[in-house]
Design a protein around this motif. Structure first.
Motif, mmCIF file in Angstrom:
data_model
loop_
_atom_site.group_PDB
_atom_site.id
_atom_site.type_symbol
_atom_site.label_atom_id
_atom_site.label_comp_id
_atom_site.label_asym_id
_atom_site.label_seq_id
_atom_site.Cartn_x
_atom_site.Cartn_y
_atom_site.Cartn_z
ATOM 1 N N UNK A 11 0.821 -1.222 0.000
ATOM 2 C CA UNK A 11 0.000 0.000 0.000
ATOM 3 C C UNK A 11 0.850 1.264 0.000
ATOM 4 N N UNK A 12 2.042 1.201 0.603
ATOM 5 C CA UNK A 12 2.941 2.348 0.637
ATOM 6 C C UNK A 12 3.721 2.506 -0.666
ATOM 7 N N UNK A 13 3.532 1.584 -1.618
ATOM 8 C CA UNK A 13 4.169 1.737 -2.916
ATOM 9 C C UNK A 13 5.301 0.775 -3.212
ATOM 10 N N UNK A 14 5.649 -0.081 -2.255
ATOM 11 C CA UNK A 14 6.723 -1.040 -2.518
ATOM 12 C C UNK A 14 6.260 -2.099 -3.503
ATOM 13 N N UNK A 15 7.205 -2.567 -4.302
ATOM 14 C CA UNK A 15 6.949 -3.667 -5.231
ATOM 15 C C UNK A 15 7.854 -4.818 -4.813
ATOM 16 N N UNK A 16 7.405 -6.034 -5.033
ATOM 17 C CA UNK A 16 8.127 -7.201 -4.543
ATOM 18 C C UNK A 16 8.271 -8.270 -5.607
ATOM 19 N N UNK A 17 9.417 -8.932 -5.587
ATOM 20 C CA UNK A 17 9.611 -10.169 -6.324
ATOM 21 C C UNK A 17 9.593 -11.273 -5.274
ATOM 22 N N UNK A 18 8.936 -12.385 -5.593
ATOM 23 C CA UNK A 18 8.936 -13.522 -4.674
ATOM 24 C C UNK A 18 8.918 -14.811 -5.480
ATOM 25 N N UNK A 19 9.172 -15.909 -4.781
ATOM 26 C CA UNK A 19 9.225 -17.218 -5.422
ATOM 27 C C UNK A 19 8.216 -18.161 -4.777
ATOM 28 N N UNK A 27 4.909 -8.491 -7.690
ATOM 29 C CA UNK A 27 3.767 -7.665 -7.320
ATOM 30 C C UNK A 27 4.185 -6.236 -7.633
ATOM 31 N N UNK A 28 3.412 -5.594 -8.485
ATOM 32 C CA UNK A 28 3.704 -4.220 -8.880
ATOM 33 C C UNK A 28 2.410 -3.420 -8.874
ATOM 34 N N UNK A 29 2.547 -2.115 -9.130
ATOM 35 C CA UNK A 29 1.365 -1.270 -9.137
ATOM 36 C C UNK A 29 1.597 -0.042 -9.999
ATOM 37 N N UNK A 30 0.504 0.522 -10.458
ATOM 38 C CA UNK A 30 0.524 1.819 -11.124
ATOM 39 C C UNK A 30 -0.826 2.476 -10.878
ATOM 40 N N UNK A 31 -1.109 3.560 -11.592
ATOM 41 C CA UNK A 31 -2.360 4.289 -11.347
ATOM 42 C C UNK A 31 -3.598 3.469 -11.671
ATOM 43 N N UNK A 32 -3.432 2.352 -12.404
ATOM 44 C CA UNK A 32 -4.574 1.505 -12.770
ATOM 45 C C UNK A 32 -4.849 0.378 -11.779
ATOM 46 N N UNK A 33 -3.958 0.148 -10.825
ATOM 47 C CA UNK A 33 -4.195 -0.906 -9.851
ATOM 48 C C UNK A 33 -2.945 -1.675 -9.479
ATOM 49 N N UNK A 34 -3.165 -2.878 -8.984
ATOM 50 C CA UNK A 34 -2.101 -3.765 -8.501
ATOM 51 C C UNK A 34 -2.014 -4.966 -9.429
ATOM 52 N N UNK A 35 -0.792 -5.467 -9.617
ATOM 53 C CA UNK A 35 -0.572 -6.527 -10.590
ATOM 54 C C UNK A 35 0.235 -7.660 -9.980
ATOM 55 N N UNK A 36 -0.149 -8.874 -10.328
ATOM 56 C CA UNK A 36 0.563 -10.086 -9.956
ATOM 57 C C UNK A 36 1.014 -10.717 -11.263
ATOM 58 N N UNK A 37 2.319 -10.790 -11.460
ATOM 59 C CA UNK A 37 2.867 -11.219 -12.747
ATOM 60 C C UNK A 37 3.820 -12.385 -12.560
ATOM 61 N N UNK A 38 3.630 -13.421 -13.374
ATOM 62 C CA UNK A 38 4.550 -14.565 -13.411
ATOM 63 C C UNK A 38 5.693 -14.181 -14.339
ATOM 64 N N UNK A 39 6.917 -14.287 -13.852
ATOM 65 C CA UNK A 39 8.059 -13.781 -14.602
ATOM 66 C C UNK A 39 8.348 -14.548 -15.887
ATOM 67 N N UNK A 40 8.296 -15.867 -15.868
ATOM 68 C CA UNK A 40 8.803 -16.626 -17.020
ATOM 69 C C UNK A 40 8.009 -16.410 -18.305
ATOM 70 N N UNK A 41 6.729 -16.057 -18.209
ATOM 71 C CA UNK A 41 5.952 -15.840 -19.432
ATOM 72 C C UNK A 41 5.188 -14.511 -19.441
ATOM 73 N N UNK A 42 5.330 -13.733 -18.370
ATOM 74 C CA UNK A 42 4.694 -12.425 -18.321
ATOM 75 C C UNK A 42 3.202 -12.435 -18.052
ATOM 76 N N UNK A 43 2.638 -13.618 -17.728
ATOM 77 C CA UNK A 43 1.202 -13.688 -17.426
ATOM 78 C C UNK A 43 0.916 -12.796 -16.221
ATOM 79 N N UNK A 44 -0.076 -11.911 -16.369
ATOM 80 C CA UNK A 44 -0.356 -10.932 -15.334
ATOM 81 C C UNK A 44 -1.847 -10.907 -14.994
#
Length: 73
Positions: A11-19, A27-44
């Motif tokens: 909520x404070x704006x941090x983004x995280x990579x996890x396994x 886990x990322x975010x922008x003005x449109x919301x929050x995103x959960x993205x799988x790295x190997x194929x970019x599925x979000x």
């Protein structure tokens, strides 16, 4: 890290990579919301709130909230 602290930091704006099961996710975010993205194929997946991210974000058939205790941050 406890789940509440993790959510608060997002909520404070941090983004995280996890396994989870040897796969990398972001886990990322922008003005449109929050995103959960799988790295190997970019599925979000996108969400309007952090609570939705954890309740509705699906990784290998489980919600992010369900697997939080076993992810490697």
């Amino acid at each position: 890290m406890e789940l509440k602290e993790f959510k608060d930091r997002i909520l404070m704006g941090e983004e995280f990579q996890f396994y989870f099961k040897d796969q990398s996710y972001w886990i990322s975010q922008n003005e449109n919301g929050y995103f959960l993205t799988r790295e190997h194929d970019g599925y979000s997946q996108s969400f309007k709130s952090v609570d939705d991210l954890f309740r509705l974000g699906i990784i290998q058939g489980k919600t992010l909230e369900e697997i939080f205790d076993v992810i490697d941050i």
